[in-house]
Design a protein around this motif. Structure first.
Motif, mmCIF file in Angstrom:
data_model
loop_
_atom_site.group_PDB
_atom_site.id
_atom_site.type_symbol
_atom_site.label_atom_id
_atom_site.label_comp_id
_atom_site.label_asym_id
_atom_site.label_seq_id
_atom_site.Cartn_x
_atom_site.Cartn_y
_atom_site.Cartn_z
ATOM 1 N N TYR A 88 0.880 -1.333 -0.123
ATOM 2 C CA TYR A 88 0.284 0.299 -0.269
ATOM 3 C C TYR A 88 0.718 1.066 0.359
ATOM 4 N N TYR A 89 0.407 2.231 0.067
ATOM 5 C CA TYR A 89 0.956 3.982 -0.161
ATOM 6 C C TYR A 89 0.985 4.406 1.008
ATOM 7 N N PHE A 90 2.385 5.253 1.413
ATOM 8 C CA PHE A 90 1.890 6.372 2.467
ATOM 9 C C PHE A 90 1.880 7.264 2.015
ATOM 10 N N SER A 91 1.754 8.112 2.982
ATOM 11 C CA SER A 91 0.965 9.342 2.153
ATOM 12 C C SER A 91 2.226 10.224 1.031
ATOM 13 N N GLY A 92 1.618 11.408 0.233
ATOM 14 C CA GLY A 92 2.632 11.643 -0.890
ATOM 15 C C GLY A 92 4.125 12.142 -0.227
ATOM 16 N N CYS A 93 4.358 12.687 0.915
ATOM 17 C CA CYS A 93 5.617 13.346 0.501
ATOM 18 C C CYS A 93 6.729 12.324 1.082
ATOM 19 N N VAL A 94 6.157 11.196 1.794
ATOM 20 C CA VAL A 94 6.718 10.340 2.446
ATOM 21 C C VAL A 94 6.964 9.370 1.607
ATOM 22 N N GLU A 95 5.776 8.814 0.106
ATOM 23 C CA GLU A 95 5.823 8.186 -0.911
ATOM 24 C C GLU A 95 7.558 9.236 -1.485
ATOM 25 N N HIS A 96 7.076 9.916 -2.201
ATOM 26 C CA HIS A 96 8.580 11.273 -2.397
ATOM 27 C C HIS A 96 9.585 10.480 -2.495
ATOM 28 N N ALA A 97 10.034 11.301 -0.892
ATOM 29 C CA ALA A 97 11.169 10.162 0.047
ATOM 30 C C ALA A 97 11.284 8.973 -0.560
ATOM 31 N N ILE A 98 10.459 8.336 -0.392
ATOM 32 C CA ILE A 98 11.198 6.369 0.187
ATOM 33 C C ILE A 98 11.511 6.713 -1.603
ATOM 34 N N ALA A 99 10.988 6.915 -2.807
ATOM 35 C CA ALA A 99 11.339 6.874 -4.093
ATOM 36 C C ALA A 99 12.832 7.372 -4.245
ATOM 37 N N HIS A 100 12.795 8.527 -3.908
ATOM 38 C CA HIS A 100 14.323 9.192 -3.909
ATOM 39 C C HIS A 100 15.618 8.106 -3.621
ATOM 40 N N ILE A 101 14.659 7.855 -2.186
ATOM 41 C CA ILE A 101 15.978 6.557 -1.520
ATOM 42 C C ILE A 101 16.000 5.495 -2.468
ATOM 43 N N GLU A 102 15.165 4.845 -3.149
ATOM 44 C CA GLU A 102 15.156 3.567 -3.740
ATOM 45 C C GLU A 102 15.826 3.891 -4.928
ATOM 46 N N GLU A 103 16.247 5.715 -5.098
ATOM 47 C CA GLU A 103 17.072 5.468 -6.160
ATOM 48 C C GLU A 103 18.337 6.144 -5.782
ATOM 49 N N ALA A 104 18.452 6.692 -5.176
ATOM 50 C CA ALA A 104 20.081 6.966 -4.466
ATOM 51 C C ALA A 104 20.409 6.353 -3.825
ATOM 52 N N ALA A 105 20.096 4.911 -2.782
ATOM 53 C CA ALA A 105 20.351 4.172 -2.368
ATOM 54 C C ALA A 105 20.745 2.229 -2.502
ATOM 55 N N VAL A 106 19.311 2.118 -2.907
ATOM 56 C CA VAL A 106 19.248 0.900 -3.121
ATOM 57 C C VAL A 106 18.938 -0.225 -4.322
ATOM 58 N N HIS A 107 19.362 1.156 -5.548
ATOM 59 C CA HIS A 107 18.823 0.572 -7.002
ATOM 60 C C HIS A 107 19.983 -0.835 -7.226
ATOM 61 N N ASP A 108 20.713 -1.206 -6.403
ATOM 62 C CA ASP A 108 20.805 -1.852 -7.063
ATOM 63 C C ASP A 108 21.055 -3.570 -6.278
ATOM 64 N N LEU A 109 19.904 -3.414 -5.529
ATOM 65 C CA LEU A 109 19.326 -4.372 -4.609
ATOM 66 C C LEU A 109 18.433 -5.065 -5.947
ATOM 67 N N PRO A 110 18.089 -6.714 -5.227
ATOM 68 C CA PRO A 110 17.065 -7.337 -6.404
ATOM 69 C C PRO A 110 15.360 -6.200 -6.378
ATOM 70 N N GLU A 111 14.830 -6.054 -7.651
ATOM 71 C CA GLU A 111 13.805 -4.860 -7.415
ATOM 72 C C GLU A 111 12.815 -5.297 -6.762
ATOM 73 N N GLU A 112 12.499 -6.593 -5.841
ATOM 74 C CA GLU A 112 11.134 -6.939 -4.949
ATOM 75 C C GLU A 112 12.393 -6.469 -3.213
ATOM 76 N N GLN A 113 13.093 -6.387 -3.317
ATOM 77 C CA GLN A 113 13.719 -5.966 -2.230
ATOM 78 C C GLN A 113 13.858 -4.271 -1.498
#
Ligand code: GDP
Ligand code: MG
Length: 737
Positions: free
Chosen positions: A170-195
């Motif tokens: 499910y999804y968190f509220s907008g600004c949290v999802e925004h931060a999470i998307a940034h983090i995914e992009e910046a930090a965990v990009h190399d991990l398998p997608e589902e993780q």
């Protein structure tokens, strides 16, 4: 390797019950958190190659408690093929909190809503089709206890694993999802997608373990931190709380749609709890229950075992002949000559061998085994109280009391377990997060009357108090009091000061005890007792017999009858017995019994059995009374003091070993054991000396000794009631950065 299914869920939601049915194994089911600390594996019945792992119960995947760490490491580190999430249906909202986290890990999840028997009885309804659509995974209604629906759930889990169908989140509220998307992009990009999502959320929460594991470069961290701070600013809360809140908001939303609670007022469990956990009644009821338990178990003095042993083993001993032991050196033919067969088929044995068997082994081992029936009754009753759910209430009641002096109810759980055996009790203290509270629990758990101490209590009750169950009940509450007094005193010292951690625990609905669980728990506790009779106690009995049959007096020689004190054993006992004179039991036998109690507490009784002039005989109330006269001069107060000392002083070697393992530090181990001995000595001294003021006999020294006793009590009272010099210590709040 086949499919690996992990059972995950809150404490007490029924994981182990389900695990046992699904695998046909016999893990201990407990009614409180912390019983399953390690994960356990078993093969799914009716399946070729599916393995089920029973994880410890957790409320979340944060890395704060040992259970959380074990469960999380398994789920994240070893990645099972599927998670079977057990949800307690009577407590849906709270349990789904963990579910929201499990579905983020990126492993297929199947949900089994357990305790449906109770949910249905309460008249509540769960719309699983709606819930399943909302959460996005298969949901089954089961009752692990009744065996309803469990195989369908297990099958679905196996299927889900093979299908590799990942649950959507499910999804968190907008600004949290925004931060999470940034983090995914910046930090965990190399991990398998589902993780990626799970890691991103954890980074957002500033989870220390994950940050450590990923070891991100400084610059990235600073970048990410900006996003987190932005979200924190917008929602005016810290990151971790934001996530927690949003999860609950989400859960409230979905359960509103699918969970219909029938408002029929109080359930039976609520009604019982109103009385049982009532402010004023809780403790008296608990005391009455424990009295009943001891009344039923100690009251039923079982004499059949010893009689049986005697008849079975020695019915055929017709006569003995003067043996050769110690009269000269053996020759092989002489050794073979130990036992001769008479013409009528009966045995003739050397008299020393007869004595070894009859006085040493039957006396020692028999005395211990004589208590086995009582022990089983005791364990049976304790298991009943556990299984029906009452003991969970006791932990809850105790939490209120323990909290007053700075311990939580979590510390009471090891103590409850220790009423069976101290070793698993001490080990259960692992689940306590704070180091200081864990140490304190390790120190105090040994005060509880474990199964092996019960024969001592039983013997003293029988020998000097006409078998009164009050003595046994007092033994239990002496243990609890020792814990509380210690807690109060130590909490006012520097290493132990500080507030207790919050204690969360589901109180499971009462249910009729399950025969299998009771039998398992009783047997587990009782069997180790019997096993020890055959090993430690047997060996100790032989050693005691040898030491008691040899003497240095008038040259090293074998003595046939030594109850006068010429044996080596009497010498050893005599050399330390003076220590116990102030406690009222300065005989060499009592000293020997106390020392050998360190090998195993049952051995205290074994020593009396082996040293008694009565020999190994039937253990009845009247023979026990003779013990009382023989070893304590019939002085009930001395006997009570002896019992107290042996209950509270250093535990047996195995428990000391457990203390050492849990403390993992020589100094603390020494402190724990030393503390217990000193505490036991002081307690017995005060009880005996003050008690003897009222025994109607007066000695010239009594005013002095009892004055000392009162003085000591004064010091103890001061240590307990002085103002806590460290009470403000905890006000500094730890910050995560
Ligand atoms: P765990 O902590 O998750 O391993 O939970 P346990 O398997 O130890 O069970 C906790 C308590 O819940 C025990 O007293 C079980 O007998 C009880 N229990 C488990 N499943 C059910 C169920 O389906 N219905 C009912 N009424 N009680 C259950
Ligand atoms: Mg369990």
């Amino acid at each position: 390797m086949g499919v690996r299914i992990a059972l995950a869920g809150n404490p007490n939601c029924g994981k182990t019950t389900l695990f046992n049915v699904l695998t046909g194994s016999n893990q201990r089911v407990g009614n409180w958190p912390g019983v399953t600390v390690e994960k356990k594996e078993g093969r799914l019945k009716n399946s070729q190659d599916a393995v089920i792992v029973d994880l410890p119960g957790i409320y979340s995947l944060s890395p704060y408690t040992l259970e959380e760490v074990v469960a999380r490491n398994y789920l994240i580190g070893e990645r099972p093929d599927v998670i079977l999430n057990i949800v307690d249906g009577t407590n849906l909202e709270r349990n789904l909190y963990l579910t929201t986290q499990l579905i983020e890990i990126g492993i297929p999840v199947v949900i089994a809503i357990n305790m449906m028997d109770i949910v249905r009885k309460n008249g509540d309804k769960i719309d699983i089709r709606q819930l399943s659509a909302d959460i996005g995974c298969d949901i089954f209604e089961i009752s692990a206890l009744k065996g309803d629906g469990i195989w369908e759930a297990a099958e679905a889990a196996v299927k889900a694993a093979e299908g590799k169908k990942s649950a959507h989140s499910y999804y968190f509220s907008g600004c949290v999802e925004h931060a999470i998307a940034h983090i995914e992009e910046a930090a965990v990009h190399d991990l398998p997608e589902e993780q990626q999502r799970w890691y991103a959320i954890k980074i957002f929460e500033r989870d220390s373990k994950v940050l450590e594991e990923l070891d991100l470069p400084e610059e990235k961290l600073r970048h990410i931190e900006k996003d987190i701070v932005a979200a924190e600013g917008e929602l005016d809360d810290d990151a971790e709380s934001i996530i927690t809140n949003e999860r609950y908001v989400y859960i409230t939303g979905i359960t509103k749609k699918s969970y219909k609670r029938k408002n029929n007022g109080l359930t039976v469990t609520d009604k019982i709890d109103r009385i049982v956990t009532n402010r004023w009644l809780a403790l008296p009821i608990f005391a009455a229950v424990m009295f009943l338990v001891y009344f039923l178990s100690i009251g039923s003095v079982g004499s059949f075992t010893v009689t049986f042993m005697n008849d079975a083993l020695f019915g055929s001993f017709a006569e003995t002949y003067p043996g050769t032991f110690m009269e000269g050196w053996y020759s092989i033919p002489e050794l073979l000559d130990l036992a001769l067969l008479n013409e009528d088929g009966s045995l003739r044995v050397a008299d020393w061998l007869y004595s070894l068997i009859q006085d040493g082994i039957v006396g020692g081992v028999g005395a211990v085994l004589g208590f086995v029936p009582q022990m089983f009754v005791l364990f049976l009753l304790l298991s009943l109280l556990e299984d029906c759910g009452y003991m969970a209430r006791v932990a809850f009641i105790m939490d209120k009391i323990f909290r007053k002096f700075g311990l939580s109810g979590k510390s009471f759980i090891p103590m409850l377990i220790a009423t069976g055996c101290g070793v698993p009790g001490i080990m259960a203290s692992r689940t306590i997060e704070q180091d200081r509270d864990r140490k304190m629990t390790v120190i105090t758990t040994g005060f509880m009357p474990c199964g092996a101490k019960m024969p001592i209590v039983s013997l003293i009750a029988g020998a000097l108090f006409g078998g009164s169950a009050l003595v046994a009940t007092s033994a239990y509450f002496i243990g609890v009091a020792a814990v509380i007094v210690t807690g109060i005193i130590l909490k006012k010292t520097k290493p132990f000061a500080g507030d207790p951690a919050p204690f969360v625990m589901e109180l499971p609905a009462y249910h009729a005890p399950v025969a299998g669980n009771i039998f398992r728990a009783t047997w587990e506790r009782g069997w180790s007792f019997i096993k020890r009779a055959g090993t430690v106690i047997f060996a100790a009995s032989v050693i005691i017999w040898v030491l008691n049959s040899l003497s240095f007096e008038g040259g090293f020689h074998y003595i046939t009858e030594d109850f006068g004190g010429a044996s080596i054993l009497a010498m050893i006992g005599g050399a330390i017995s003076w220590l116990f004179i102030p406690l009222g039991f300065g005989t060499w036998q009592a000293a020997v019994a106390t020392i050998l109690g360190l090998m195993a507490k049952e051995e205290v009784v074994g020593v009396f059995g082996a040293l008694s002039t009565l020999g190994g005989g039937e253990l009845t109330l009247s023979t026990m009374e003779l013990y009382g006269i023989e070893f304590f001069g019939g002085n009930a107060l001395a006997g009570f003091s002896f019992m107290m000392f042996n209950l509270l002083c250093a535990p047996c070697f195995s428990a000391m070993g457990a203390i050492k393992r849990e403390m993992n530090n020589g100094k603390w181990t020494a402190f724990a054991i030393g503390y217990m001995c000193v505490f036991a000595y002081i307690a017995s001294f005060c009880v005996y000396q003050i008690g003897s003021l009222f025994d109607g006999v007066f000695y010239w020294y009594e005013p002095i000794t009892s004055a000392i006793a009162f003085l000591i009590m004064g010091v103890v009272a001061y240590l307990m009631f002085r103002k806590n010099p460290y009470s403000e210590n905890e006000l500094t709040v730890k910050t995560s950065k």
